[in-house]
Design an enzyme around this catalytic site. Sequence first.
Site, PDB file in Angstrom:
ATOM      1  CB  THR A   1       3.504  37.721  52.783  1.00  0.00           C
ATOM      2  OG1 THR A   1       2.733  38.183  51.666  1.00  0.00           O
ATOM      3  CG2 THR A   1       4.968  37.644  52.377  1.00  0.00           C
TER       4      THR A   1
ATOM      5  CB  CYS B   1       4.778  46.937  36.217  1.00  0.00           C
ATOM      6  SG  CYS B   1       5.469  47.966  34.937  1.00  0.00           S
TER       7      CYS B   1
ATOM      8  CB  THR C   1       3.107  44.164  70.820  1.00  0.00           C
ATOM      9  OG1 THR C   1       4.179  44.330  71.747  1.00  0.00           O
ATOM     10  CG2 THR C   1       1.807  44.652  71.440  1.00  0.00           C
TER      11      THR C   1
ATOM     12  CG  ASN D   1      -2.800  34.643  43.473  1.00  0.00           C
ATOM     13  OD1 ASN D   1      -2.303  33.518  43.489  1.00  0.00           O
ATOM     14  ND2 ASN D   1      -2.116  35.714  43.104  1.00  0.00           N
TER      15      ASN D   1
ATOM     16  CB  SER E   1      -4.568  37.239  53.845  1.00  0.00           C
ATOM     17  OG  SER E   1      -4.373  38.637  53.891  1.00  0.00           O
ATOM     18  CB  ALA E   2      -7.711  39.942  57.872  1.00  0.00           C
ATOM     19  CG  HIS E   3      -5.519  42.353  52.698  1.00  0.00           C
ATOM     20  ND1 HIS E   3      -5.486  42.703  51.371  1.00  0.00           N
ATOM     21  CD2 HIS E   3      -4.402  41.618  52.921  1.00  0.00           C
ATOM     22  CE1 HIS E   3      -4.376  42.211  50.817  1.00  0.00           C
ATOM     23  NE2 HIS E   3      -3.710  41.542  51.736  1.00  0.00           N
TER      24      HIS E   3
ATOM     25  CD  GLN F   1      -7.255  35.362  46.083  1.00  0.00           C
ATOM     26  OE1 GLN F   1      -8.408  35.664  45.829  1.00  0.00           O
ATOM     27  NE2 GLN F   1      -6.316  36.281  46.254  1.00  0.00           N
TER      28      GLN F   1
HETATM   29  C1  LIG Z   1      -2.834  38.135  48.787  1.00  0.00           C
HETATM   30  C2  LIG Z   1      -2.265  36.760  48.833  1.00  0.00           C
HETATM   31  C3  LIG Z   1      -1.182  36.456  49.662  1.00  0.00           C
HETATM   32  C4  LIG Z   1      -0.484  37.498  50.501  1.00  0.00           C
HETATM   33  O1  LIG Z   1      -1.279  37.905  51.583  1.00  0.00           O
HETATM   34  P1  LIG Z   1      -0.879  39.201  52.425  1.00  0.00           P
HETATM   35  O2  LIG Z   1      -1.773  39.110  53.625  1.00  0.00           O
HETATM   36  O3  LIG Z   1      -1.214  40.354  51.555  1.00  0.00           O
HETATM   37  O4  LIG Z   1       0.546  39.109  52.771  1.00  0.00           O
HETATM   38  C5  LIG Z   1      -0.716  35.164  49.685  1.00  0.00           C
HETATM   39  N1  LIG Z   1      -1.273  34.215  48.935  1.00  0.00           N
HETATM   40  C6  LIG Z   1      -2.322  34.448  48.118  1.00  0.00           C
HETATM   41  C7  LIG Z   1      -2.899  33.357  47.305  1.00  0.00           C
HETATM   42  C8  LIG Z   1      -2.840  35.738  48.031  1.00  0.00           C
HETATM   43  O5  LIG Z   1      -3.853  35.982  47.206  1.00  0.00           O
END
Ligand SMILES: *Cc1c(COP(=O)(O)O)cnc(C)c1O
Length: 397
Positions: free
Chosen positions: A72, A325, A237, A151, A199-201, A179
């Site tokens: 984000t 939602c 940091t 996504n 994004s790492a997660h 993605q």
């Molecule tokens: C999850 C996602 C984001 C946001 O990533 P975050 O690290 O959760 O802020 C942005 N773009 C796409 C396509 C995503 O799937």
Amino acid sequence: MKRVYLDHSATTPVHPRVALAAMNFMMNEYGNASSVHTQGQRAGQAVEHAREQVAGMIGANPREIIFTSGATEADNLALRGIAEMHRERGDHIITTAVEHHAILHACDALEKDGFRITRLAVDGEGRVDPDDVAEAIEPGTILISVMLANNEVGTLQPVEEIVEIAREHDVWVHTDAVQVAGQLPVDVDALGVDLASFSAHKMYGPKGVGCLYIRRGTRIRAQMFGGHHERWLRAGTENVPGIVGFGEACALADEELAYRRSHLTALRDHLIEGLEARIPDVMLNGHRTERLPGNVNVCIPGVEGEAMLLHLDMKGISASSGSACTSGSLEASHVLLAMGIKHEIAHGSLRLTLGRENTREEIDYLLEILPPIVENLRAMSAWKPGEDTTFSSGGGN
Ligand SMILES: *Cc1c(COP(=O)(O)O)cnc(C)c1O
């Protein structure tokens, strides 16, 4: 009850190797990466090592990686960073109607600040036409932002072709590659993009960390001001444990990519086949082949996505629907609506996104559980088989 997790596009479990690497930098190597003492130096070296791992995964130079708090922030930094730096050159940005909200809402904010935004339409499979991009470019265009894969529906976008067009007009190109990373190879030079978000997660790393790739020579304006961190482009940091974990997740992705791709593709195709065989009138959303290996998204006419999710949840299955939602009222997915799918059908969307730890047995469990749920929900609604209410006749919907 053992849960079956089928929501990997929302987030992924952290791989044990990643968690251990991150934990070491919380408990033992807790120095501030900017401190001059030995502990600070060790943290700083770990950040630079992670930068090499992240850059390695996408074929970039480590100097082109700016760590952020996630995608984000990376998306916002890319859009606003280019817009504010190059306002003298132009005030026009091109994007698509199916981007993540991190892009769409950042564009809304830029619009309020006087920039002009073109949001390109997509076809019934969610793809943007490069010819439409070419047509939308005007003398004031400074940036094109098109995601690498969606996504929600998993559709891959023709970003390479868009870059070719953009280059003829000297326009920068950003792609949200979140993605795709960890599922398919990403090579920033082969793509030719100037900026890319990660994004790492979404790839077995920790939440709250990601990066923006910025091609050498591309100038952007910082959005966070403070210290000299990240080459003055992102003060604050460093999230050393998160960054170390992100680096490890990228190294893991490199090692496993071929396996993940074939494993996910096989599960995905087995799942799609099973749904189409067992649920009457189910419709696959997105492109059948030009899609993420781990994405299945279907509309099931006659049922509410939310009701399906609750029933699946009670059976131990974590899934997602396309709708968000918003303050108590159901809003159909902006992606499905942009693809021309009717409101009432879009409400019956189900997204099942697969990950490296999913098994064929789990998919078979879902295929056993879901059809009777659908049957029951349909019995309670007024739905009749074969009702052709799939596509809106365009506009006014
Ligand atoms: C999850 C996602 C984001 C946001 O990533 P975050 O690290 O959760 O802020 C942005 N773009 C796409 C396509 C995503 O799937």
